[in-house]
Design a protein around this motif. Structure first.
Motif, PDB file in Angstrom:
ATOM      1  N   ALA A   1      -9.839   8.943  13.610  1.00 40.91           N
ATOM      2  CA  ALA A   1      -9.670   7.487  13.722  1.00 40.91           C
ATOM      3  C   ALA A   1      -8.242   7.139  14.126  1.00 40.91           C
ATOM      4  CB  ALA A   1     -10.029   6.822  12.397  1.00 40.91           C
ATOM      5  N   GLU A   2      -7.264   7.876  13.606  1.00 37.72           N
ATOM      6  CA  GLU A   2      -5.864   7.619  13.956  1.00 37.72           C
ATOM      7  C   GLU A   2      -5.559   7.965  15.405  1.00 37.72           C
ATOM      8  OE1 GLU A   2      -3.554   9.899  11.266  1.00 37.72           O
ATOM      9  OE2 GLU A   2      -3.849   8.568   9.555  1.00 37.72           O
ATOM     10  N   GLU A   3      -6.260   8.975  15.934  1.00 34.97           N
ATOM     11  CA  GLU A   3      -5.962   9.467  17.279  1.00 34.97           C
ATOM     12  C   GLU A   3      -6.804   8.792  18.365  1.00 34.97           C
ATOM     13  OE1 GLU A   3      -3.598  11.512  17.972  1.00 34.97           O
ATOM     14  OE2 GLU A   3      -3.029  11.996  15.920  1.00 34.97           O
ATOM     15  N   ARG A   4      -7.859   8.042  17.997  1.00 30.78           N
ATOM     16  CA  ARG A   4      -8.780   7.487  18.994  1.00 30.78           C
ATOM     17  C   ARG A   4      -8.040   6.563  19.959  1.00 30.78           C
ATOM     18  NH1 ARG A   4     -12.233   5.314  15.718  1.00 30.78           N
ATOM     19  NH2 ARG A   4     -13.462   7.230  15.496  1.00 30.78           N
TER      20      ARG A   4
ATOM     21  N   SER B   1      -1.646  11.151   8.876  1.00 26.67           N
ATOM     22  CA  SER B   1      -0.226  11.051   9.242  1.00 26.67           C
ATOM     23  C   SER B   1       0.630  10.510   8.103  1.00 26.67           C
ATOM     24  CB  SER B   1      -0.069  10.177  10.489  1.00 26.67           C
ATOM     25  OG  SER B   1      -0.564   8.883  10.260  1.00 26.67           O
ATOM     26  N   ALA B   2       0.078   9.602   7.290  1.00 30.32           N
ATOM     27  CA  ALA B   2       0.871   9.036   6.196  1.00 30.32           C
ATOM     28  C   ALA B   2       1.236  10.105   5.175  1.00 30.32           C
ATOM     29  CB  ALA B   2       0.096   7.904   5.519  1.00 30.32           C
ATOM     30  N   LEU B   3       0.307  11.017   4.860  1.00 27.79           N
ATOM     31  CA  LEU B   3       0.599  12.093   3.923  1.00 27.79           C
ATOM     32  C   LEU B   3       1.564  13.101   4.523  1.00 27.79           C
ATOM     33  CD1 LEU B   3      -2.874  12.833   2.266  1.00 27.79           C
ATOM     34  CD2 LEU B   3      -0.883  11.766   1.209  1.00 27.79           C
ATOM     35  N   ARG B   4       1.425  13.367   5.829  1.00 23.21           N
ATOM     36  CA  ARG B   4       2.365  14.273   6.490  1.00 23.21           C
ATOM     37  C   ARG B   4       3.772  13.677   6.517  1.00 23.21           C
ATOM     38  NH1 ARG B   4       0.547  18.417  10.199  1.00 23.21           N
ATOM     39  NH2 ARG B   4      -1.640  18.869   9.794  1.00 23.21           N
ATOM     40  N   ALA B   5       3.861  12.368   6.792  1.00 28.60           N
ATOM     41  CA  ALA B   5       5.167  11.707   6.803  1.00 28.60           C
ATOM     42  C   ALA B   5       5.796  11.743   5.415  1.00 28.60           C
ATOM     43  CB  ALA B   5       5.010  10.260   7.270  1.00 28.60           C
TER      44      ALA B   5
ATOM     45  N   ASP C   1      -8.017   4.520   2.127  1.00 25.88           N
ATOM     46  CA  ASP C   1      -8.625   5.740   2.670  1.00 25.88           C
ATOM     47  C   ASP C   1      -8.355   6.982   1.825  1.00 25.88           C
ATOM     48  OD1 ASP C   1      -9.611   4.371   4.903  1.00 25.88           O
ATOM     49  OD2 ASP C   1      -7.690   4.562   5.939  1.00 25.88           O
ATOM     50  N   LEU C   2      -7.443   6.860   0.839  1.00 22.78           N
ATOM     51  CA  LEU C   2      -7.015   8.033   0.088  1.00 22.78           C
ATOM     52  C   LEU C   2      -7.318   7.883  -1.400  1.00 22.78           C
ATOM     53  CD1 LEU C   2      -3.527   8.548   1.782  1.00 22.78           C
ATOM     54  CD2 LEU C   2      -5.634   9.799   2.273  1.00 22.78           C
ATOM     55  N   GLU C   3      -7.264   9.013  -2.091  1.00 22.14           N
ATOM     56  CA  GLU C   3      -7.436   9.051  -3.539  1.00 22.14           C
ATOM     57  C   GLU C   3      -6.254   9.795  -4.151  1.00 22.14           C
ATOM     58  OE1 GLU C   3     -11.196  10.823  -4.411  1.00 22.14           O
ATOM     59  OE2 GLU C   3     -12.341   9.408  -3.189  1.00 22.14           O
ATOM     60  N   TRP C   4      -6.087   9.625  -5.453  1.00 22.20           N
ATOM     61  CA  TRP C   4      -4.964  10.296  -6.111  1.00 22.20           C
ATOM     62  C   TRP C   4      -5.107  11.811  -6.060  1.00 22.20           C
ATOM     63  CZ3 TRP C   4      -0.482   8.313  -6.740  1.00 22.20           C
ATOM     64  CH2 TRP C   4      -0.329   6.935  -6.913  1.00 22.20           C
TER      65      TRP C   4
ATOM     66  N   LYS D   1       0.829  -1.193   0.000  1.00 20.26           N
ATOM     67  CA  LYS D   1       0.000   0.000   0.000  1.00 20.26           C
ATOM     68  C   LYS D   1       0.872   1.255   0.000  1.00 20.26           C
ATOM     69  CE  LYS D   1      -4.158  -1.848   0.274  1.00 20.26           C
ATOM     70  NZ  LYS D   1      -5.180  -1.637  -0.796  1.00 20.26           N
ATOM     71  N   VAL D   2       0.527   2.198  -0.859  1.00 17.65           N
ATOM     72  CA  VAL D   2       1.177   3.504  -0.846  1.00 17.65           C
ATOM     73  C   VAL D   2       0.453   4.385   0.159  1.00 17.65           C
ATOM     74  CG1 VAL D   2       1.756   5.524  -2.231  1.00 17.65           C
ATOM     75  CG2 VAL D   2       1.813   3.259  -3.268  1.00 17.65           C
ATOM     76  N   PHE D   3       1.222   5.053   1.038  1.00 24.35           N
ATOM     77  CA  PHE D   3       0.669   5.899   2.099  1.00 24.35           C
ATOM     78  C   PHE D   3      -0.163   5.075   3.086  1.00 24.35           C
ATOM     79  CE2 PHE D   3       0.807   8.754  -1.685  1.00 24.35           C
ATOM     80  CZ  PHE D   3       1.929   9.445  -1.300  1.00 24.35           C
ATOM     81  N   GLY D   4       0.324   3.869   3.393  1.00 25.82           N
ATOM     82  CA  GLY D   4      -0.334   3.061   4.412  1.00 25.82           C
ATOM     83  C   GLY D   4       0.015   3.549   5.802  1.00 25.82           C
ATOM     84  N   ARG D   5      -0.479   2.834   6.820  1.00 27.46           N
ATOM     85  CA  ARG D   5      -0.278   3.245   8.202  1.00 27.46           C
ATOM     86  C   ARG D   5       1.198   3.188   8.580  1.00 27.46           C
ATOM     87  NH1 ARG D   5      -3.056  -0.572  12.224  1.00 27.46           N
ATOM     88  NH2 ARG D   5      -4.878   0.081  11.016  1.00 27.46           N
ATOM     89  N   LEU D   6       1.669   4.207   9.290  1.00 28.97           N
ATOM     90  CA  LEU D   6       3.042   4.234   9.788  1.00 28.97           C
ATOM     91  C   LEU D   6       3.190   3.315  10.989  1.00 28.97           C
ATOM     92  CD1 LEU D   6       3.618   8.109   9.809  1.00 28.97           C
ATOM     93  CD2 LEU D   6       4.214   6.520   7.982  1.00 28.97           C
ATOM     94  N   SER D   7       4.436   2.875  11.238  1.00 25.65           N
ATOM     95  CA  SER D   7       4.693   2.170  12.492  1.00 25.65           C
ATOM     96  C   SER D   7       4.545   3.165  13.635  1.00 25.65           C
ATOM     97  CB  SER D   7       6.106   1.578  12.490  1.00 25.65           C
ATOM     98  OG  SER D   7       7.071   2.621  12.490  1.00 25.65           O
ATOM     99  N   LEU D   8       4.291   2.661  14.855  1.00 20.83           N
ATOM    100  CA  LEU D   8       4.064   3.556  15.981  1.00 20.83           C
ATOM    101  C   LEU D   8       5.272   4.442  16.289  1.00 20.83           C
ATOM    102  CD1 LEU D   8       2.124   4.492  18.168  1.00 20.83           C
ATOM    103  CD2 LEU D   8       2.943   2.630  19.627  1.00 20.83           C
ATOM    104  N   PRO D   9       6.517   3.893  16.334  1.00 17.60           N
ATOM    105  CA  PRO D   9       7.662   4.785  16.593  1.00 17.60           C
ATOM    106  C   PRO D   9       7.815   5.859  15.518  1.00 17.60           C
ATOM    107  CG  PRO D   9       8.285   2.479  16.914  1.00 17.60           C
ATOM    108  CD  PRO D   9       6.937   2.477  16.284  1.00 17.60           C
ATOM    109  N   GLU D  10       7.615   5.464  14.249  1.00 12.50           N
ATOM    110  CA  GLU D  10       7.742   6.435  13.167  1.00 12.50           C
ATOM    111  C   GLU D  10       6.661   7.499  13.274  1.00 12.50           C
ATOM    112  OE1 GLU D  10       9.530   7.964   9.583  1.00 12.50           O
ATOM    113  OE2 GLU D  10      10.188   6.645  11.202  1.00 12.50           O
ATOM    114  N   ARG D  11       5.443   7.072  13.633  1.00 10.92           N
ATOM    115  CA  ARG D  11       4.335   8.020  13.785  1.00 10.92           C
ATOM    116  C   ARG D  11       4.632   9.025  14.882  1.00 10.92           C
ATOM    117  NH1 ARG D  11       0.411   8.801  17.251  1.00 10.92           N
ATOM    118  NH2 ARG D  11      -1.622   9.609  16.580  1.00 10.92           N
ATOM    119  N   ASN D  12       5.162   8.547  16.015  1.00 11.72           N
ATOM    120  CA  ASN D  12       5.475   9.444  17.133  1.00 11.72           C
ATOM    121  C   ASN D  12       6.574  10.433  16.756  1.00 11.72           C
ATOM    122  OD1 ASN D  12       3.571   8.161  18.715  1.00 11.72           O
ATOM    123  ND2 ASN D  12       5.041   6.790  19.688  1.00 11.72           N
TER     124      ASN D  12
END
Length: 474
Positions: free
Chosen positions: A411-414, A166-170, A341-344, A9-20
């Motif tokens: 949803a990411e922050e819940r 977060s994936a787009l910000r990363a 969750d994303l579109e081009w 997946k492109v722009f999938g969920r980050l790992s927790l350490p990377e997200r932090n």
């Protein structure tokens, strides 16, 4: 039989350490970006309000520093060569961390931001070159529209109140790190006219000493700060742009953790220095670089001269289509699919946001047209114009999808179990579900108690009370 391979997946969920890490870095950059924006506005006001006269030019060109060491520089020069060395020092640490612990560690994951960044630099340079070849302008500024300013881009996000997932910000952050790396290479290779080999040799020796001290575990700012200043001074006098000293020292820091360490030395130092870079060094550079004369005629000239038009088109058109095209091609040829969750259209909007070029673009503009003050100011005005246009386009495109972004961010922050870790990272842990079940059972018991009390109060208000003997028929 071989199990079918799940497409990446492109722009999938980050790992927790990377997200932090990304969240902390972006918080600092966002605050710094707002200060950068205020500094740029202050510079424009200072340079254009008649009441201030020529004070902006007087302060910018005021010289100070030891002449004997070749460091009697103007205020603007100190800001560009001195303060930006701090910015590039942080960029070096970021790059090192990405290479050893972040997205660039995995070649497959690194392909996307690297290709996107390369295309996002090559296409603007091509747009500038074509525009100036057709218009008979100077090709010296080809590198001006190649850089993205992450702090300015995040400031725009903060001002317009858009919450990117977060994936787009990363992706934006990693893209900017790779962008900075190639900008550094461009500065080192294309803007070094003559070399003082004695000074360059001294700078290399200083860097070797810096590296050896790090490997020996020597600690103390009182060791490294004076050494860093000596290396910077020698690098400046060598003819190589002094900011290269900053990135070289940043790359030497260890950015992986060892047993018993919570943070690596690189992460610790970055945590200390990043606020200085984002909150002081870069805004001061902006204050003494962005002060150009703005008038109706000057703005009109931006769109009529090939050099300035090339910068604007490079930032707005070249950056957008370069990054978007590079991302699409990478996904296409690696058979990766976009996150569900994303579109081009979201990727296109982020690519438009990356067209905001400020700090490094202004620096390269000064280097490209050094000695031509009028063209330097015109190119700076073009950088400002292109960045504003890119910001406005990104604002419109991101606002269209802002409701979707808010839902994704929520949803990411819940964190329903109040563990301090977002629920999306705990859904495969049975203990998480037990904690949530206990919370809901407690809530259910509380609601039953409230309902019982309300029912009892309602019955007590019935005339005569329920069940009284006189309550039956006559």
């Amino acid at each position: 039989m071989t199990a079918p391979r799940t497409p990446r997946k492109v722009f999938g969920r980050l790992s927790l350490p990377e997200r932090n890490y990304v969240a902390e870095a972006l918080r600092t950059e966002t605050v710094g970006g707002v200060l950068l924006l205020l500094a740029a506005i202050a510079a424009l006001a200072w340079a254009n309000i008649p009441a201030f006269g020529d004070s902006y030019e007087s302060v910018s060109h005021f010289h100070f520093g030891p002449e004997a060491l070749g460091l009697n520089l103007s205020v603007a020069h100190w800001a560009a060569d001195g303060l930006l060395a701090i910015f590039f020092f942080v960029a070096g640490i970021e790059l090192k961390r990405e290479l050893v612990a972040g997205d660039l560690k995995d070649p497959k994951a690194a392909a996307l931001p690297v290709v996107a960044a390369l295309c996002g630099m090559a296409v603007p340079a091509l747009v500038y070159t074509v525009t100036n070849t057709a218009g008979g302008g100077s090709l010296a500024g080809w590198a001006v529209p190649t850089a993205t300013d992450i702090a300015f881009a995040l400031a725009v996000l903060a001002v317009i109140g858009t919450s990117l997932p977060s994936a787009l910000r990363a992706f934006l952050l990693t893209l900017a790190v790779v962008d900075d790396l190639f900008a550094i290479l461009i500065i080192a290779v294309f803007f070094t006219d003559s070399l003082n080999f004695a000074a360059l040799g001294g700078a290399v020796v200083g860097l070797v000493v810096f590296w050896l001290l790090l490997r020996q575990g020597v600690r103390g700012w009182y060791v490294y700060v004076p050494l860093g200043l000596v290396i910077w001074g020698l690098m400046y006098n060598s003819g190589v742009h002094a900011t290269i000293a900053g990135v070289a020292m940043g790359l030497m820091l260890r950015c992986h953790t060892r047993e018993g360490e919570v943070h690596s030395p690189g992460q610790h130092i970055e945590h200390l220095v990043r606020p200085l870079s984002a909150g002081l060094a870069v805004p001061l550079f902006a204050l003494f670089s962005a002060g150009v004369s703005i008038s109706g005629g000057a703005l009109a000239d931006v769109f009529t001269k090939p050099e300035t038009l090339g910068v604007v088109l490079g930032l707005v058109v070249g950056k957008t289509f370069g990054i978007f095209g590079g991302t699409w091609l990478t996904a296409r040829f690696t058979r990766a699919s976009l996150s569900d969750d994303l579109e081009w259209a979201d990727v296109f909007a982020v690519a438009t946001l990356a067209g905001i070029g400020f700090t490094v673009s202004l620096l390269i503009g000064e280097l490209a047209f050094e000695g031509d003050a009028a063209m330097t100011d015109e190119v700076k005005a073009a950088v400002l114009t292109g960045s504003v246009v890119a910001a406005l386009l990104a604002t419109v495109l991101l606002k269209i999808r802002n409701a979707k972004y808010r839902k994704l961010t929520e949803a990411e922050e819940r964190d329903e179990d109040l563990s301090g870790v977002p629920d999306v990272y705990e859904e495969d842990d049975p203990a998480y579900h037990l904690r949530v079940a206990a919370i809901y059972e407690k809530k259910a018991a509380e609601h039953r108690r409230i309902a019982e009390e309300m029912e009892a109060a309602r019955l007590a208000e019935v005339p005569g009370g329920a069940g009284d003997e006189g309550d039956g028929p006559a």
